[in-house]
Motif scaffolding. Structure first.
Motif, PDB file in Angstrom:
ATOM      1  N   ILE A  11       0.981  -0.940  -0.326  1.00  0.00           N
ATOM      2  CA  ILE A  11      -0.419   0.174   0.386  1.00  0.00           C
ATOM      3  C   ILE A  11       0.984   1.237   0.041  1.00  0.00           C
ATOM      4  O   ILE A  11       0.594   1.480  -0.710  1.00  0.00           O
ATOM      5  CB  ILE A  11      -0.837   0.195   1.188  1.00  0.00           C
ATOM      6  CG1 ILE A  11      -1.901  -0.891   0.877  1.00  0.00           C
ATOM      7  CG2 ILE A  11      -1.453   1.644   1.370  1.00  0.00           C
ATOM      8  CD1 ILE A  11      -3.339  -1.275   2.152  1.00  0.00           C
ATOM      9  N   ILE A  12       1.976   1.452   0.582  1.00  0.00           N
ATOM     10  CA  ILE A  12       2.840   2.643   0.814  1.00  0.00           C
ATOM     11  C   ILE A  12       3.756   2.605   0.326  1.00  0.00           C
ATOM     12  O   ILE A  12       3.454   3.893  -0.655  1.00  0.00           O
ATOM     13  CB  ILE A  12       3.920   2.502   2.308  1.00  0.00           C
ATOM     14  CG1 ILE A  12       2.445   2.672   3.128  1.00  0.00           C
ATOM     15  CG2 ILE A  12       5.038   3.455   1.772  1.00  0.00           C
ATOM     16  CD1 ILE A  12       3.853   1.857   4.818  1.00  0.00           C
ATOM     17  N   GLY A  13       4.434   1.772  -0.603  1.00  0.00           N
ATOM     18  CA  GLY A  13       5.107   1.659  -2.166  1.00  0.00           C
ATOM     19  C   GLY A  13       3.723   2.122  -3.743  1.00  0.00           C
ATOM     20  O   GLY A  13       4.168   2.864  -4.110  1.00  0.00           O
ATOM     21  N   SER A  14       2.624   1.928  -3.301  1.00  0.00           N
ATOM     22  CA  SER A  14       2.006   2.062  -4.520  1.00  0.00           C
ATOM     23  C   SER A  14       1.308   3.456  -4.100  1.00  0.00           C
ATOM     24  O   SER A  14       1.272   4.281  -5.195  1.00  0.00           O
ATOM     25  CB  SER A  14       0.186   0.930  -4.495  1.00  0.00           C
ATOM     26  OG  SER A  14       0.840  -0.226  -4.773  1.00  0.00           O
ATOM     27  N   GLY A 113      10.505   5.486  -8.298  1.00  0.00           N
ATOM     28  CA  GLY A 113      12.113   4.245  -6.862  1.00  0.00           C
ATOM     29  C   GLY A 113      11.355   4.440  -5.290  1.00  0.00           C
ATOM     30  O   GLY A 113      11.817   2.395  -5.202  1.00  0.00           O
ATOM     31  N   LEU A 114      11.320   5.609  -5.085  1.00  0.00           N
ATOM     32  CA  LEU A 114      11.052   4.795  -3.388  1.00  0.00           C
ATOM     33  C   LEU A 114       9.708   2.855  -3.210  1.00  0.00           C
ATOM     34  O   LEU A 114       9.680   2.975  -2.337  1.00  0.00           O
ATOM     35  CB  LEU A 114      10.576   6.230  -2.853  1.00  0.00           C
ATOM     36  CG  LEU A 114       9.934   6.008  -0.912  1.00  0.00           C
ATOM     37  CD1 LEU A 114      11.304   5.145  -0.747  1.00  0.00           C
ATOM     38  CD2 LEU A 114       9.680   7.263  -1.100  1.00  0.00           C
ATOM     39  N   GLY A 115       8.631   4.208  -4.006  1.00  0.00           N
ATOM     40  CA  GLY A 115       7.461   2.498  -4.019  1.00  0.00           C
ATOM     41  C   GLY A 115       8.176   1.537  -4.901  1.00  0.00           C
ATOM     42  O   GLY A 115       7.347   0.344  -4.036  1.00  0.00           O
ATOM     43  N   THR A 116       8.560   2.024  -5.972  1.00  0.00           N
ATOM     44  CA  THR A 116       9.486  -0.082  -6.060  1.00  0.00           C
ATOM     45  C   THR A 116       9.745  -0.649  -5.587  1.00  0.00           C
ATOM     46  O   THR A 116       9.872  -1.407  -5.313  1.00  0.00           O
ATOM     47  CB  THR A 116       9.826   0.841  -7.752  1.00  0.00           C
ATOM     48  OG1 THR A 116       8.776   1.674  -8.529  1.00  0.00           O
ATOM     49  CG2 THR A 116       9.930  -0.629  -7.882  1.00  0.00           C
TER      50      THR A 116
END
Length: 192
Positions: A11-14, A113-116
């Motif tokens: 959820i956070i990454g998305s 990049g952070l989400g991925t």
């Protein structure tokens, strides 16, 4: 506890991924690589939903994964659907910020990049590009990272031809910022 943490990271990454796309990339017609980049091209040219296009483009890879790499299939299917949902759901945010295109390309790359990177820490992917690279690597014996670089280069070159030279140039900054961020997030995870 691990499944809760994994679900939370999806959820956070998305959300980070979708914010990067909707706040920084899409308003400036900048691309990311892989199926996300192809989906952005389809959005810029035909106004198709980015998240929906990511799902459609990724489905063939997930069908192959069902038969050849079930672990990848199970680990990434929820990443695909949740991130695609947030990308389309948060589309109204596109008009919230107006930054210089250079800053948008770099900050957008960092957010993507952070989400991925957060999702990759739990072996979750958001689209089928990684799987395509994995299959090509096994078939031809080429490094997975090199294949991803080639795919990303193709996508932004296509965007440069179909959209603009600026799209190509600033997409390079996005991919570089995203790649560095993914590396830092996962390097930190390896030392934690």
């Amino acid at each position: 506890m691990f499944l809760f943490k994994k679900g939370l990271m999806v959820i956070i990454g998305s959300i980070f991924l979708s914010l990067g796309i909707n706040l920084f990339l899409a308003p400036n017609r900048i691309l990311d690589g892989g199926f996300i980049g192809l989906s952005l091209i389809l959005n810029y040219l035909f106004n198709l939903k980015i998240g929906l296009m990511i799902v459609i483009l990724s489905l063939p890879m997930f069908i192959v994964a069902w038969f050849k790499e079930k672990k990848y299939f199970y680990n990434s299917l929820h990443g695909l659907f949740i991130s695609s949902f947030f990308i389309d759901y948060l589309r109204p945010l596109r008009y919230l910020l107006h930054l210089d295109i250079l800053y948008s390309s770099i900050i957008g790359g960092i957010f993507v990049g952070l989400g991925t990177g957060l999702m990759l820490r739990f072996d979750i992917s958001t689209c089928g590009t990684d799987l395509l690279a994995l299959f090509l690597s096994k078939r031809f014996g080429i490094n997975v990272g090199m294949i991803i670089l080639l795919i990303d280069s193709f996508v932004i070159s296509l965007g440069g031809l179909l959209i603009s030279g600026g799209t190509f140039l600033f997409s390079i900054f996005t991919i570089a910022a995203g790649g560095i961020t993914i590396s830092l997030v996962n390097r930190h995870a390896a030392h934690a």
